[in-house]
Each structure stands twice: as structure tokens, then as C-alpha cells.
Design an enzyme around this catalytic site. Structure first.
Site, PDB file in Angstrom:
ATOM      1  N   ARG A 333       0.837  -1.199   0.000  1.00 51.42           N
ATOM      2  CA  ARG A 333       0.000   0.000   0.000  1.00 51.42           C
ATOM      3  C   ARG A 333       0.870   1.245   0.000  1.00 51.42           C
ATOM      4  O   ARG A 333       1.869   1.308   0.706  1.00 51.42           O
ATOM      5  CB  ARG A 333      -0.930   0.007   1.218  1.00 51.42           C
ATOM      6  N   ARG A 348       1.956   1.529  10.353  1.00 50.65           N
ATOM      7  CA  ARG A 348       1.549   1.812   8.971  1.00 50.65           C
ATOM      8  C   ARG A 348       2.779   1.684   8.075  1.00 50.65           C
ATOM      9  O   ARG A 348       3.683   2.518   8.126  1.00 50.65           O
ATOM     10  CB  ARG A 348       0.930   3.201   8.859  1.00 50.65           C
ATOM     11  N   GLU A 420      -6.422   0.252  15.028  1.00 48.54           N
ATOM     12  CA  GLU A 420      -7.146  -0.737  14.234  1.00 48.54           C
ATOM     13  C   GLU A 420      -6.250  -1.935  13.927  1.00 48.54           C
ATOM     14  O   GLU A 420      -5.129  -1.780  13.456  1.00 48.54           O
ATOM     15  CB  GLU A 420      -7.636  -0.121  12.923  1.00 48.54           C
ATOM     16  N   SER A 423     -10.760  -5.565  10.334  1.00 50.91           N
ATOM     17  CA  SER A 423     -12.094  -5.121   9.965  1.00 50.91           C
ATOM     18  C   SER A 423     -12.803  -6.252   9.251  1.00 50.91           C
ATOM     19  O   SER A 423     -12.171  -7.193   8.764  1.00 50.91           O
ATOM     20  CB  SER A 423     -12.052  -3.865   9.087  1.00 50.91           C
ATOM     21  N   ARG A 473       0.685  -5.176  12.839  1.00 53.19           N
ATOM     22  CA  ARG A 473      -0.068  -4.608  13.957  1.00 53.19           C
ATOM     23  C   ARG A 473      -0.280  -5.628  15.073  1.00 53.19           C
ATOM     24  O   ARG A 473      -0.387  -5.253  16.244  1.00 53.19           O
ATOM     25  CB  ARG A 473      -1.395  -4.039  13.451  1.00 53.19           C
TER      26      ARG A 473
END
Length: 510
Positions: A333, A348, A420, A423, A473
Site C-alpha cells: 500500500r 503503517r 485498528e 475489519s 499490527r
């Protein structure tokens, strides 16, 4: 997918996912020589599932000829205009850049050119051709030949204009996001609704470190060398951190296989068209997608994309559903726009390992499978002893494909906040319509002589995706929550069999 972003479709105008309570419909096809943008709607059927809205698709002329579904007439386009306010409200609630007015305007232009101009010219060409079927004087025949030639040239010019209009329509329509579940809270990312809070933060009796310091002290992570080799937001994992990544992956996949998921590894380079059909914009502004220059390929940001492509352009047997996959891949990403201390370290990064869940199911079952996916995530994170909360995300934080999205945020004591880690999204048939993934319901008939003509028409499946393990994470959570006063880190018990029995990561003795 863990972190959502938006994008559209190859030869495919982006769609608003179909509502379960509408029957599919499409406007009149454009000329056979062109790629057509089709608007699919759904009319209310109270006995069916709750409504999911309009879909804008693009189909080639060949696809139109071979598609087994029945395409509706133009009266369905009136439904779009009549319900424009609801669609516009949904677009506004999501803070989407979609321009519904422009999409409708362009479609009207497409219809005008198609009906009035192209069809008129074709009719005139047919008149000329019919005249030439009888015996004519050479001069008269030559005159008709010239007339036919001029009409043909005019038709080519109009079809070029029509193609440009269709391309523009695609470009604008692909920005239209999925509709939202009625219970989705309206507002920005801070307007989420808390679904569940699990556990409590650990109380430390000593000064705590963040994962960057722990990674350095335990010789687990090297950001500096990676920055020189690859650039910022890259990293090397070393020593026990490598074992920890492998343990997280293997433990997660083993847990999901017990729940009936089929394990996969996937390609990590895919065609841009697949990325677009899954609902993302590989070349949009602030895109999260890495595109390969000089090709039609991209690096994947999530295994959701290649897994979604497995059953592209296929009709599945109803008895094969649900299809449940757990896919392992590296993810890439750009993280455009991400900066600040809140995104430092492993939180990130540009490249990471992730285990993704993906389900294809019947439309009426997608909401129950959405609950199943978030339940699996909660079970996994509870097993690791995390303190976390589950959120029903607001409309402004939904990616284009998501009808509804639940996030999981875990407590990261070194960062001093929740972050986070996962999800789960129900994308309804937003992706399956673009990818052409359908299933054929089983026929309910007392007639023993079943034939092809008695088969029910195929319907689009619903797709769902959820992050089972985003490794960086998870490592942040593990290092920061399981650190000890002597600088060591305890390995949670479920992971120890996957780390060769290692129970504690200790500082190397000097």
C-alpha cells in the site's frame, strides 16, 4: 479488507450494490460494436431481503449476447431518477466524490445518441441496401453505393462519439459507492457505534516501552537499514520476530481451517481490471495501490482482490455455497497521506503479511456471515489476551464496496491508544456484479422431467471479507502488551507450539 479504499472497474462502470429487495434490470443496450455501460436496478419485492440499490456495469456486446439474464427496458431508468434523492444522500453521507447528476446527464446523452442518431443512420443504410437488391441502372447503382458509403462514414463517426460518451460515463459512474446498511451511523470516522468492549488494559508497574524500542532492544526489527535499502515505511524482521510472524500466520490459518475455511496463497500481482472490479481505484487520486508502469498490472493491497477473482465470470451451484477461503499474502500500500507519530513504526507500512478471510454466499445469508466473521476475529484476539473494542463504522469511513463494516481496535500501551487491527466488511453484490460471479438457485419443482428451460435464472452472490491477522499490527500489540520489567516479552500460550516452544523473547546477553 483491513483498511478500505475506493476504485472502479475495467470496461465497467462502478456500481451501487444491488439491494436484496430489488430485481435486476438494465437499460437498452448500445450498438453491438461498442462496450456498453448498463445500469442495473432493483425493484422492491417485500418477501425478499432488505433493499440494496442500483448497480452500474459495463458489458461488452459479446457479454450481452451470452448473458443468461433478462435485461429490462428503459422504464427502469425512471426508477433511478425517481430515487435520485436517496442515492444522492447516500453519496453525501459517505463523503464520496461521485457526481450522480453528471452520471444521469451522461446516460441521457448516451441514450440520445444511440436512439436518435445511430439508429436513424442504420435505418437509412438498410434502406439503401434494400434498394440495391433489385436490378438498377449502373448510374443509379453507383449513386446508391456513394450514398451508402457516406452513411457508413457518418455512422462510424457517431459511434466514435458514442464510445467517448460511454467511456466518460464509466469514468464518472465508477465513483459511485455501494449503498449503506440502514443501521450504519451517519457521519465521519468518529461517529462509529461501539458494539463491544473486551478485556481491560494491563496495569504496568514499571515504565513501558513502545514496540520500536522493544524491537531495537531485543534485536527484532531494523527500520534504519530498510530505509536505506527500500525507503521509509519498510522494515526488516529479525531473529524471534521472524518466528513470531510465522507463528501468527500458522496459528491463524489452523484456527480458520477448523472452522471450514479453505487455505490459499495468492498471486500478489494482478491485472488492474480485477482491482477495479473489486471496487478500488488503482490510478485515482491518493490511491493506495501500486501500479506497475508500462503494464496493466498492480501489486495487491489485500488478498481480497485475487481471491475475488477466482470465480470471476462463473455460475456456481447453490449447493457449493457458502465458499469460505482463508488467504495468505503479502500486501502493498502506498499509504498516501499517512504521516505523524500515530503511524510510526510497524503501525503503517508499505509492505506486510496478512491473512484474509473471504466468503461467497447467497444474498439472504450475507448479514449472518458478517456476524460470523466479526465473531471469529473477536475469538482470535480474545485467545491472545488482547484488550480491544469492536465498532460499527460510520458512513464516512466506509470504503466504496462496503455495505457495512465492523472494525476491531486493540489497546497498544506503548502508543498510548487503541489502533485498528482488523475489519470485516459485507460488500453485498457490489463486487460480484462487476466480477460476474453468480449462482443458480436449485429448482423447486414437482415435475420429474426437468430440463434446461425449467432452471431458475442465476443470481449474484454476496461477498464478504475480513482480516484475520495483519502481522505488523499484531506484533505491535504482542510486544507492547506482553513486555516485562526486565525488557523481555512473553509469548502468548496459543502461539508457543508454533514457535518451537519458545515462551519468552529475552534480550541477548552482551
Amino acid at each position: 479488507m483491513g483498511l478500505q479504499c475506493c476504485f472502479g472497474g475495467l470496461k465497467l462502470a462502478s456500481s451501487i450494490p444491488p439491494s436484496s429487495s430489488y430485481s435486476s434490470s438494465v437499460l437498452t443496450p448500445l450498438p453491438r460494436t461498442l462496450t456498453l455501460a448498463l445500469l442495473l436496478l432493483h425493484r422492491h419485492r417485500p418477501s425478499r431481503r432488505p433493499p440494496l440499490p442500483l448497480t452500474v456495469r459495463a458489458l461488452s456486446s459479446t457479454a450481452i449476447q451470452t448473458a443468461p439474464s433478462t435485461f429490462p427496458d428503459e422504464k427502469d431508468f425512471k426508477w433511478i431518477r425517481d430515487n435520485k434523492a436517496a442515492m444522492a444522500a447516500s453519496i453525501e453521507n459517505r463523503n464520496s466524490s461521485a457526481n450522480l447528476e453528471l452520471v444521469l446527464e451522461l446516460y441521457e446523452k448516451v441514450l440520445t445518441v444511440q436512439k436518435q442518431e445511430v439508429e436513424q443512420l442504420r435505418a437509412e443504410r438498410n434502406v439503401v441496401a434494400n434498394k440495391m437488391k433489385v436490378k438498377l441502372e449502373p448510374a443509379e447503382r453507383q449513386k446508391l453505393i456513394e450514398e451508402g458509403k457516406n452513411l457508413k462514414e457518418g455512422l462510424v463517426s457517431l459511434e466514435e462519439d458514442l464510445l467517448k460518451l460511454t467511456d466518460k460515463l464509466q469514468q464518472e459512474a465508477q465513483r459511485i459507492p455501494n449503498m449503506s446498511h440502514p443501521d450504519v451511523p451517519v457521519g465521519g470516522e468518529d461517529c462509529f457505534v461501539l458494539r463491544k468492549m473486551v478485556g481491560s488494559p494491563r496495569v504496568f508497574g514499571f515504565p513501558i516501552k513502545d514496540h520500536l524500542q522493544l524491537g531495537k532492544d531485543l534485536d527484532l526489527i531494523d527500520f534504519d537499514t530498510a530505509a536505506e535499502v527500500s525507503g521509509s515505511k519498510f522494515y526488516y524482521l529479525k531473529n524471534a520476530a521472524v518466528l513470531l510472524e510465522m507463528a501468527l500466520v500458522n496459528w491463524t490459518i489452523s484456527q480458520l481451517m477448523r472452522r471450514g475455511f479453505t487455505p490459499l496463497t495468492t498471486p500478489e500481482i494482478v491485472r488492474s481490471s480485477i482491482v477495479e472490479k473489486c471496487g478500488f481505484q488503482p490510478r485515482g487520486e491518493n490511491t493506495q495501490v501500486y501500479s506497475i508502469e508500462g503494464s496493466d498490472q498492480c501489486l495487491i493491497g489485500t488478498a481480497e482482490i485475487p481471491v475475488g477473482g477466482i470465480h470471476m465470470d462463473s455460475i456456481l451451484a447453490e449447493t457449493s455455497l457458502p465458499l469460505k477461503y482463508v488467504a495468505l499474502s503479502h500486501c502493498f500500500r502506498t499509504e498516501a497521506g499517512a504521516a505523524g507519530t500515530a503511524t510510526r513504526g510497524l503501525y503503517r507500512v508499505h509492505q506486510f503479511t496478512k491473512v484474509e478471510m473471504f466468503i461467497l454466499c447467497r444474498p439472504e445469508e450475507s448479514e449472518s456471515y458478517h456476524e460470523e466473521l466479526i465473531g471469529i476475529e473477536e475469538d482470535l484476539f480474545s485467545s491472545l489476551g488482547f484488550h480491544f473494542k469492536t465498532l460499527d463504522m460510520a458512513s464516512g469511513d466506509l470504503g466504496a464496496p462496503a455495505y457495512r463494516k465492523f472494525d476491531v481496535e486493540a489497546w497498544m500501551p506503548g502508543l498510548g491508544r487503541f489502533g485498528e487491527i482488523s475489519s470485516a466488511s459485507n460488500c453485498t453484490d457490489y463486487q460480484s456484479r462487476r466480477l460476474g460471479i453468480r449462482y443458480r438457485p436449485e429448482a423447486v419443482s414437482t415435475n420429474p422431467k426437468k430440463g434446461k428451460g425449467n432452471l431458475p435464472p442465476p443470481e449474484f452472490v454476496h461477498t464478504l471479507n475480513a482480516t484475520a491477522c495483519a502481522v505488523p499490527r499484531m506484533i505491535v500489540c504482542l510486544l507492547e502488551n506482553y513486555q516485562q520489567e526486565d525488557g523481555s516479552v512473553v509469548i502468548p500460550e496459543p502461539l508457543r507450539p508454533f514457535m518451537g516452544g519458545l515462551e519468552v523473547i529475552r534480550p541477548k546477553s552482551r
